[in-house]
Write an enzyme that holds these catalytic residues in place. Structure first.
Site, PDB file in Angstrom:
ATOM      1  N   GLY A 272       1.074  -1.377  -0.204  1.00 48.92           N
ATOM      2  CA  GLY A 272      -0.109   0.344  -0.244  1.00 48.92           C
ATOM      3  C   GLY A 272       0.602   1.227   0.201  1.00 48.92           C
ATOM      4  N   SER A 273       0.985   1.887   1.064  1.00 53.73           N
ATOM      5  CA  SER A 273       0.582   4.076   0.910  1.00 53.73           C
ATOM      6  C   SER A 273       2.675   3.729   0.797  1.00 53.73           C
ATOM      7  CB  SER A 273       0.380   4.480   1.441  1.00 53.73           C
ATOM      8  OG  SER A 273      -1.038   4.494   0.840  1.00 53.73           O
TER       9      SER A 273
END
Length: 541
Positions: A272-273
């Site tokens: 993810g981020s």
């Protein structure tokens, strides 16, 4: 005739078959037996025991000779904690199979072995062996691993360094009487060689703190599992590696074997981020972008092919630094799609995604970093915010350690090292330092995602990550992996900690609210344990 027959037979036995009979007699009385070697000890970096061998006894019988005195067998049953019925049934089955050797119980404490020996049961024997004991129990279980009943490595570093730890058994020639009792030791054929000790990079104080805080965080957030990795940035040594759920290697009866996995190296996830850090790194490295370059993220969404990329909130005009602060998907996507297709992939590959860290840990996964001849815009966009690839918690920690080390990649180690190894420059030093400044604002800025990770007196750099979990029908709306990777002190980076919590089912699921608080508690204790002084200046805006 009878007398002559006896004389001929006597001559045959004493002269003609003398050597044969002597050999047969020796075969029944002279034995070569193994003498178990003492397995090497495993310690943490300060010498605290993580795995030690203790003397134990195994009870075995010759079913053909064993005296089934029920009164004594009941006493034997009580001492071994094995039901009488089990003992007698096992012996009967062995008799049917014409076996002459049957273990009744292994790994008994010396005091129990002494009491069993006093029973003097015909056909029963004691054999001295060694059993592994793990003082840190479930706290260090996934790193250390365990041995099997034959004292050979079965999981973890016990398996990885089995040949080093095991040593070489000795061999002795002994004489036994017809009841199997040792009469004398004739000679030593091969002297046993004890295994060599191993000093790990793990600091058991940090290991305990990481274990405690991860367990508390997983329980609090009703998560399925979690992992924490603590690295020394300058040496590449792994100071702690813990997982939940764990297990007690001293008592594995009834334990789900799934819990034996060292998830920090065997389990992969879409990060993810946390990957946005390296998307920005690739942008700065291209020379096309700077920290203050303005990107228009309006209206908060972006159509890429037939798909939409969205932000949580409409944000407007943002600098590159601000895009990282608030973790804007639209901003990251616009940046990466404006660069050559392989720009991001090249950076991720140089850092080490898609390959193992080579720490020699059994079952380590390489993760996935797909390379495409032709990148579709949407595949590239999703890669820029951490989807379409996978990594282990250890890989993620290593990647951030490279940024914190001025872009120099050094090998990781689970063994204590005396001197920091040579490294390779994989990210431009100026770019790495710019990234560190931006990552610091992710924690120090009040409305940024990493604000819960701040620590009084220290400048912290870090990044949150929240990714949906793939289910049977695609990405599931209410299942997430929550992560945070942080570095301290930001002014002179020494420690990186990666926290990954899988499938939290409580009120929160964002990395900044689930994993960042766990990071904070572990980092606070780690800085104190290692006596790392505070930064001169702490900023908050």
């Amino acid at each position: 005739m009878i007398v002559m027959g006896l004389i001929v037979r006597l001559i045959d036995l004493t002269l003609l078959k003398k050597n044969f009979l002597r050999d047969q007699g020796d075969a029944r009385a002279v034995r070569v037996v193994d003498v178990p070697a003492f397995r090497g000890m495993m310690t943490d970096r300060r010498g605290a025991a993580l795995a030690i061998s203790t003397s134990v006894y195994s009870v075995w019988v010759n079913p053909k000779e064993f005296s089934e005195n029920k009164k004594i067998v009941r006493t034997l049953s009580r001492l071994m904690n094995v039901p009488v019925e089990t003992i007698l049934s096992s012996i009967q089955k062995a008799k049917i199979k014409n076996r002459e050797f049957l273990y009744l119980k292994r790994g008994l404490a010396p005091e129990i072995g002494k009491k069993i020996k006093q029973l003097s049961l015909h056909g029963m024997y004691l054999q001295q062996e060694y059993k592994r004991f793990y003082p840190e129990a479930d706290i260090a279980a996934h790193v250390v691993g365990f041995t099997n009943t034959d004292d050979r490595g079965s999981e973890g570093l016990e398996l990885a360094y089995d040949n080093w730890l095991a040593g070489t058994p000795g061999k002795e020639m002994i004489v036994k009487d017809r009841l199997g009792r040792v009469i004398s030791n004739l000679k030593t054929i091969q002297t046993q060689k004890p295994g060599q000790n191993i000093s790990l990079s793990i600091d058991n104080r940090i290991q305990y703190v990481a274990y405690r805080e991860l367990m508390d965080g997983v329980q609090k957030n009703k998560a399925q599992s979690g992992s924490v990795v603590v690295l020394d940035i300058k040496t590449g040594e792994i100071l702690a590696m813990v997982n939940q759920p764990s297990f007690n290697p001293n008592n594995r009866a009834g334990v789900n074997k799934e819990n034996f996995r060292n998830r920090a190296v065997t389990d992969t996830f879409e990060p993810g981020s946390t990957i946005k850090t390296f998307s920005i790194t690739s942008a700065l490295d291209s020379g096309k972008y700077k920290m203050d370059t303005i990107i228009d993220t309006r209206p908060g969404w972006l159509r890429v092919g037939h798909n939409l990329v969205r932000d949580e909130h409409t944000t407007g005009l943002l600098t590159v630094a601000r895009i990282l602060q608030i973790s804007s998907n639209v901003g990251i996507t616009k940046i990466i799609l404006s660069l050559p297709a392989n720009q991001l992939w090249n950076v991720l590959q140089k850092i080490g995604f898609g390959e193992t860290t080579e720490i020699n840990f059994p079952g380590e996964r390489s993760g996935l970093l797909p390379k495409r001849n032709v990148w579709s815009p949407f595949a590239l966009a999703t890669l820029s915010f951490g989807y379409g690839m996978s990594a282990t918690p250890l890989q993620l920690a290593h990647a951030y350690a490279i940024l914190a080390n001025d872009g120099i990649k050094i090998p990781l180690s689970l063994l204590k090292i005396e001197k920091a190894p040579e490294g390779v420059q994989v990210i431009n030093k100026d770019v790495s330092q710019q990234m560190m400044r931006m990552l610091e604002t992710v924690v120090s800025t009040k409305d940024a995602s990493g604000f819960p990770a701040r620590i009084q007196g220290y400048r912290i750099a870090g990044k949150t990550g929240t990714a949906r979990i793939v289910g049977l029908h695609g990405y599931e709306k209410h299942r997430h992996v929550s992560s945070f990777v942080g570095i301290a002190p930001a002014s002179h980076p020494r420690i990186v900690i990666a926290v990954v919590v899988n499938d939290p089912a409580g009120k929160e699921y964002y990395g900044g609210l689930v994993s960042a608080p766990i990071f904070k508690k572990i980092m606070e204790s780690t800085l104190r344990i290692l006596n790392i002084p505070p930064d001169e200046v702490t900023t908050a805006s």
